[in-house]
Design a protein around this motif. Structure first.
Motif, PDB file in Angstrom:
ATOM      1  N   GLY A 459       0.808  -1.209   0.000  1.00  0.00           N
ATOM      2  CA  GLY A 459       0.000   0.000   0.000  1.00  0.00           C
ATOM      3  C   GLY A 459       0.844   1.262   0.000  1.00  0.00           C
ATOM      4  O   GLY A 459       2.071   1.234  -0.083  1.00  0.00           O
ATOM      5  N   ASN A 460       0.176   2.383   0.137  1.00  0.00           N
ATOM      6  CA  ASN A 460       0.826   3.678   0.073  1.00  0.00           C
ATOM      7  C   ASN A 460       1.141   4.185   1.472  1.00  0.00           C
ATOM      8  O   ASN A 460       0.272   4.682   2.193  1.00  0.00           O
ATOM      9  N   TYR A 461       2.390   4.029   1.866  1.00  0.00           N
ATOM     10  CA  TYR A 461       2.850   4.529   3.162  1.00  0.00           C
ATOM     11  C   TYR A 461       4.077   5.395   2.894  1.00  0.00           C
ATOM     12  O   TYR A 461       5.221   5.025   3.169  1.00  0.00           O
ATOM     13  N   ALA A 462       3.846   6.557   2.323  1.00  0.00           N
ATOM     14  CA  ALA A 462       4.943   7.416   1.865  1.00  0.00           C
ATOM     15  C   ALA A 462       5.842   7.860   3.007  1.00  0.00           C
ATOM     16  O   ALA A 462       7.047   8.063   2.812  1.00  0.00           O
ATOM     17  N   ASP A 463       5.264   8.043   4.202  1.00  0.00           N
ATOM     18  CA  ASP A 463       6.064   8.553   5.316  1.00  0.00           C
ATOM     19  C   ASP A 463       6.714   7.444   6.133  1.00  0.00           C
ATOM     20  O   ASP A 463       7.312   7.700   7.176  1.00  0.00           O
ATOM     21  N   ALA A 464       6.614   6.202   5.699  1.00  0.00           N
ATOM     22  CA  ALA A 464       7.183   5.088   6.461  1.00  0.00           C
ATOM     23  C   ALA A 464       8.577   4.761   5.939  1.00  0.00           C
ATOM     24  O   ALA A 464       8.746   4.362   4.797  1.00  0.00           O
ATOM     25  N   ASP A 465       9.600   5.006   6.747  1.00  0.00           N
ATOM     26  CA  ASP A 465      10.961   4.624   6.382  1.00  0.00           C
ATOM     27  C   ASP A 465      11.495   3.498   7.261  1.00  0.00           C
ATOM     28  O   ASP A 465      12.621   3.041   7.083  1.00  0.00           O
ATOM     29  N   SER A 466      10.689   3.070   8.228  1.00  0.00           N
ATOM     30  CA  SER A 466      11.091   1.961   9.084  1.00  0.00           C
ATOM     31  C   SER A 466       9.847   1.340   9.714  1.00  0.00           C
ATOM     32  O   SER A 466       8.775   1.945   9.732  1.00  0.00           O
ATOM     33  N   PHE A 503       4.179  -5.751  14.383  1.00  0.00           N
ATOM     34  CA  PHE A 503       4.849  -4.612  13.773  1.00  0.00           C
ATOM     35  C   PHE A 503       3.910  -3.399  13.753  1.00  0.00           C
ATOM     36  O   PHE A 503       2.696  -3.543  13.566  1.00  0.00           O
ATOM     37  N   SER A 504       4.485  -2.232  13.929  1.00  0.00           N
ATOM     38  CA  SER A 504       3.794  -0.968  13.694  1.00  0.00           C
ATOM     39  C   SER A 504       4.727  -0.074  12.873  1.00  0.00           C
ATOM     40  O   SER A 504       5.919  -0.345  12.771  1.00  0.00           O
ATOM     41  N   TYR A 505       4.150   0.966  12.288  1.00  0.00           N
ATOM     42  CA  TYR A 505       5.017   1.988  11.723  1.00  0.00           C
ATOM     43  C   TYR A 505       4.670   3.311  12.383  1.00  0.00           C
ATOM     44  O   TYR A 505       3.572   3.521  12.889  1.00  0.00           O
ATOM     45  N   VAL A 506       5.654   4.216  12.420  1.00  0.00           N
ATOM     46  CA  VAL A 506       5.502   5.489  13.120  1.00  0.00           C
ATOM     47  C   VAL A 506       5.457   6.604  12.072  1.00  0.00           C
ATOM     48  O   VAL A 506       6.360   6.731  11.239  1.00  0.00           O
ATOM     49  N   ASN A 507       4.384   7.401  12.123  1.00  0.00           N
ATOM     50  CA  ASN A 507       4.282   8.497  11.162  1.00  0.00           C
ATOM     51  C   ASN A 507       5.049   9.720  11.663  1.00  0.00           C
ATOM     52  O   ASN A 507       5.691   9.680  12.715  1.00  0.00           O
ATOM     53  N   LYS A 508       4.941  10.808  10.905  1.00  0.00           N
ATOM     54  CA  LYS A 508       5.702  11.994  11.268  1.00  0.00           C
ATOM     55  C   LYS A 508       5.248  12.609  12.582  1.00  0.00           C
ATOM     56  O   LYS A 508       5.982  13.379  13.203  1.00  0.00           O
ATOM     57  N   LYS A 509       4.051  12.287  13.002  1.00  0.00           N
ATOM     58  CA  LYS A 509       3.541  12.792  14.278  1.00  0.00           C
ATOM     59  C   LYS A 509       3.922  11.883  15.435  1.00  0.00           C
ATOM     60  O   LYS A 509       3.425  12.053  16.544  1.00  0.00           O
TER      61      LYS A 509
END
Length: 789
Positions: A459-466, A503-509
């Protein structure tokens, strides 16, 4: 003889290409065949006859034969149970640390009475034609067990010329072996007769049915032997027909310091070989020493060799002709540098309800041992190998070996002679020369040091780098970088069997959000089977069983309902007796702030990085000190944990407990923070925030993560050994089949005694079956009988 000895030592020190520059084939082919390292395994079982409802407890040892040390490259150890036909019943993956792993299999209702096999292997072993997996036959007995009907007694007798050839008109050693229908050696006497029925010589076997005699047959004559068995039965057997031309080999290994190699031929052969050069190759595991040999005008050549320049353990002597063809071969054992050690055992005063023993050794090495403790009268422990025979003998000999551990338990001159007869009669080396010359192994299968975990975000997770991976049994919580395609790959990853990864991903917030993932595991886990050849080899291993099961408690363990004590009060006032010790906690106090969750998202992650072994799977939480208990030297004790000053009877309440709800955590690893009970694993006090929204019932429900279903196979977590509950310690069942204790991991440091605690079972005399290895590769294999005070 002294001149010849100096001559041989000089040549053994020369480079191989100096000894045989004309034909380097064997010099290159043999080392190449053993270029890849070889693992050898040994499995120490707590016994070999089991009752339905028991556990099969075991420890595996992996050994580097060339380096003579623990093999540490592989961590993935596969242990399986196979039925009498060799079909796989169950297989599990175990994690080896420093070449050693331990675990167990529950004998549940799926196992019916009968013969089974335990096999231990690695992925790397598949690279080789020779099967180095360790196999041990076991017997499982339930109430329906019936002993197999006894077969009619029959015998087999074979003549086995030393080196593989019996040559006419010269001196030969003729080995022989007599076995029964069960593959066990039987005592025989015999005599050799010529065609006119004239008695030429007599012979007699040892207790294993093996022996040898010197024989000089005439050309084109037939000879017969009359063999008499212990029960009086007599059979006749033709001796091998003598070859008209060739070379015979006679090895004398009776001297402690040197070995004498003699080669005989006849005048007819000498006409063709007197100007030809031969090579004597002495080799083991890719290392080879070459000696030149020529007969000249003599029909006999004898050479003496100092054993100090040879390899330890099994050496193979191969005579190779001028065309690079092996023509004679013989195995012999060099015990001059055998690395084995003894331990010393004594009884100490009892500690509470436990017997206490002290074990120590004098060698300047650290040992790692496993110990099975059984009644002295047990008949349930019949292993085919001990650790010494598994590492020093099994990898080099073809076929079944009857009681190989006999040769290494309290060795003496008689046992050395018996071992030499075994190697004479067992045939040529396990490694085929045709394979050595033409089919060297290639590296197709890897050393496995974990599981390859790979995946990526869908999917589209543009802000996910880890990705954020929550803590597991083997890892603290951590961030995993993603590549440009939003994917990741982790080699050598460790995961427990049936463990869910989150697993989770952390956004910019800095918010934890649930991703959509695809995750795959890669690990060798094919269903295999024992070949019919393997079953045929190991079927002769002894097992015993006809217990009276009425004397065995089927419900041999007591399962207690889980009790979780939770305080409904948020009061932070310490309990009585705590304040006087609070100072000892101050250095390890952690006050959580709003950003603590990024470093330690839950309490488990924090404890794992502050001195404790922690795992949490399926709502179950296990916490142990990383410091072994000083009394047993083996167990890692649990800490005493208080949540808001209420002592926890179960740690499961801490499952994924968010650190954001925590105000303080006090840790005292020495156990000084309490005065009433326990403390060997330390004391931990956890205090919740006054306004915590933590709900114990909802603690395991985390919505902002993606859960990965359990892998096809993961590492099985070893259980803690428990002693079955028996109806009586005084009946024949316990004395013959009972278990007192199993200690899979005893560290025995140099110059320091270790304490062993055993349950009291009213047993007057016990046996300890001890196996283990030191850091330098020195082996321990002993049976200690101890009369208890």
């Amino acid at each position: 003889m002294k001149y010849q000895l100096f001559y041989l030592i000089f040549f053994l020190s020369l480079p191989l290409n100096v000894l045989s520059q004309s034909n380097p084939k064997i010099e290159t082919a043999y080392p190449e065949y053993f270029n890849l390292p070889r693992e050898t395994m040994f499995v120490h079982l707590n016994k070999t006859t089991f009752i339905s409802g028991e556990e099969i407890w075991f420890k595996t040892y992996t050994y580097d034969r060339r380096q003579h040390k623990v093999f540490k490259e592989t961590t993935n150890i596969y242990v399986g149970i196979y039925n009498s036909e060799g079909k796989q019943i169950k297989k599990q993956l175990f994690l080896a640390e420093n070449g050693r792993a331990h675990g167990s299999f529950k004998i549940d209702s799926t196992y019916t009475s009968g013969t089974y096999y335990v096999k231990a292997s690695t992925n790397w072993m598949q690279n080789f034609k020779e099967n180095d997996a360790f196999v041990q036959k076991i017997l499982i007995v339930d109430k329906n067990y019936a002993e197999p009907q006894k077969e009619a007694i029959s015998y087999d007798f074979q003549f086995l010329p030393e080196g593989g050839h019996c040559i006419a008109d010269t001196k030969n050693h003729i080995g022989f072996k007599a076995i029964d229908h069960l593959g066990q050696g039987v005592v025989v006497k015999g005599k050799v007769l010529d065609s006119e029925n004239f008695e030429l010589l007599t012979f007699e076997s040892n207790t294993f049915g093996m022996g040898k005699f010197i024989f000089r047959p005439e050309p084109n004559k037939a000879y017969t032997a009359e063999i008499t068995f212990k029960n009086g039965e007599t059979i006749t057997k033709q001796l091998p027909k003598a070859e008209l031309e060739g070379i015979s080999m006679l090895i004398n290994n009776s001297d402690k310091n040197e070995i004498v190699m003699s080669f005989y031929t006849n005048n007819e052969t000498l006409k063709n070989i007197k100007n030809k050069s031969f090579k004597i190759a002495i080799h083991k595991d890719g290392d080879m020493k070459l000696l030149p040999l020529s007969f000249g005008q003599s029909t006999r050549k004898s050479l003496a060799l100092n054993k100090e320049v040879l390899f330890e353990g099994v050496n193979t002597i191969t005579l190779i002709d001028s065309e690079n063809r092996p023509i004679n071969e013989r195995l012999f054992f060099n015990s001059s540098s055998l690395k084995s050690e003894s331990v010393f055992l004594s009884q100490l005063p009892s500690i509470n309800d436990s017997l206490a023993l002290s074990m120590y050794h004098y060698k300047k090495e650290n040992f790692n041992l496993s110990i099975s403790v059984l009644p002295e009268t047990t008949i349930s422990y019949q292993p085919n190998h001990n650790i010494i025979s598994a590492f020093y003998l099994r990898p080099y000999v073809k076929g079944y070996i009857e009681t190989p551990q006999y040769y290494f338990y309290k060795p003496n001159a008689e046992k050395s002679e018996d071992l030499d007869l075994l190697l004479l009669t067992q045939g040529w080396s396990r490694y085929e020369w045709n394979d050595i010359f033409k089919n060297p192994p290639t590296e197709v299968y890897d050393f496995e040091q974990g599981i390859t975990l790979a995946g990526g975000i869908n999917g589209n997770y543009a802000d996910a780098d880890s990705l954020y991976m929550y803590s597991t049994q083997y890892y603290s919580a951590q961030f995993i970088p993603l590549d440009k395609n939003k994917g990741f790959k982790i080699p050598n990853f460790k995961v427990a069997d049936n463990e869910n990864l989150k697993f989770s991903y952390v956004n910019k917030k800095m918010q934890f959000l649930k991703p959509t993932l695809n995750v795959t595991y890669k690990v060798f886990n094919s269903i295999d089977s024992l070949s019919s050849k393997t079953v045929d080899v190991y079927k002769f291993q002894k097992t015993y069983g006809k217990p009276i099961l009425e004397n065995w408690t089927q419900n041999s363990t007591v399962d207690l309902d889980e009790v979780v004590v939770v305080s409904s009060s948020k009061k932070k006032t310490p309990v009585v007796g705590f304040q006087s010790f609070e100072r000892s906690f101050k250095k390890s106090t952690k006050i959580f702030d709003e950003n603590a969750g990024l470093t330690y998202p839950d309490v488990i992650s924090y404890l794992r990085t502050h001195g404790y072994k922690v795992s949490q799977t399926f709502g179950q939480v296990v916490i142990q000190s990383r410091i072994p208990n000083s009394i047993s030297g083996e167990q890692y004790p649990e800490p005493t944990i208080y949540l808001d000053d209420v002592q926890l009877q179960s740690f499961n309440v801490l499952y994924e407990l968010p650190s954001a709800n925590i105000e303080k955590i006090y840790i005292d690893k020495r156990g000084l923070g309490q005065s009433m009970s326990g403390g060997s694993g330390g004391v931990i006090r956890i205090y919740m925030k006054e306004n915590s929204v933590f709900d114990i019932k909802e603690a395991s429900k985390v919505s902002a993560n993606y859960t990965v279903s359990e892998p096809t196979i993961g590492f099985t977590s070893p259980k803690t050994f428990y002693t079955p509950l028996y109806n009586s310690y005084n009946n024949s069942f316990f004395k013959e089949y009972g278990v007192i204790s199993w200690i899979p991991k005893l560290e025995l440091p140099q110059n320091v005694s270790s304490k062993i605690l055993l349950p009291k079972t009213e047993t007057k005399v016990i046996k300890l079956y001890i196996e283990g290895i030191a850091d330098d590769g020195t082996l321990i294999s002993e049976i200690k009988t101890l009369t208890l005070e």
